[in-house]
Design an enzyme around this catalytic site. Sequence first.
Site, short mmCIF file in Angstrom:
data_model
loop_
_atom_site.label_atom_id
_atom_site.label_comp_id
_atom_site.label_asym_id
_atom_site.label_seq_id
_atom_site.Cartn_x
_atom_site.Cartn_y
_atom_site.Cartn_z
N HIS A 78 0.82 -1.20 0.00
CA HIS A 78 0.00 0.00 0.00
C HIS A 78 0.86 1.26 0.00
CE1 HIS A 78 -3.72 -2.23 1.78
NE2 HIS A 78 -3.28 -2.76 0.65
N GLU A 80 0.77 4.01 1.75
CA GLU A 80 1.22 4.50 3.06
C GLU A 80 2.40 3.67 3.57
OE1 GLU A 80 -3.17 5.10 2.52
OE2 GLU A 80 -1.87 3.37 2.40
N CYS A 106 -5.84 1.72 5.31
CA CYS A 106 -6.48 0.50 5.82
C CYS A 106 -5.99 0.28 7.26
CB CYS A 106 -6.10 -0.69 4.94
SG CYS A 106 -4.37 -1.21 5.12
N CYS A 109 -2.16 -0.50 7.54
CA CYS A 109 -1.32 0.69 7.35
C CYS A 109 -1.49 1.67 8.51
CB CYS A 109 -1.66 1.38 6.02
SG CYS A 109 -1.06 0.47 4.58
#
Length: 154
Positions: A78, A80, A106, A109
């Site tokens: 992801h 992040e 999410c 993260c």
Amino acid sequence: MEENRMPLDEYFMRIALLVAKRSTCVKVKRGAVLVKDKHIIATGYNGAPRGLPHCTRETCLRLNVGSMVDYENCRAVHAEMNTIIQAAVHGVSVDGATIYTTTFPCIGCFKALINAGIKRVVYLKEHDAMNNKTLKELIEQSKMQIDKIDLKEE
């Protein structure tokens, strides 16, 4: 002159949107920018781990499912998480930083952001995982500053 100047939150979010254009994900393009003391310290976008083949329409496990269904089975890293990884690779502390992300992180993260010492999350879009009870508790308990931004069309 100052009244015509773009606010910093808008500036960094627009950069996050530009970073998202590098994403190799076939489902959704997301970007993030880590900022400390008004300076960009790392950027990240979602995509396959470094050096591995990018996903394709044929290999994407999530292309035809709801946005956060089985997200943990997605092979992409992801945006992040990639910002934290990039900062670590280059030996840059993220403690006390702000992350600008095109979509709210999410739960995985978000937990990483807490442990990395991120103090503020600025996001553009929400997703259905924000209804997750555990994520809501983590947001509240972390006391992280959370700000949703709306960008003006240009």
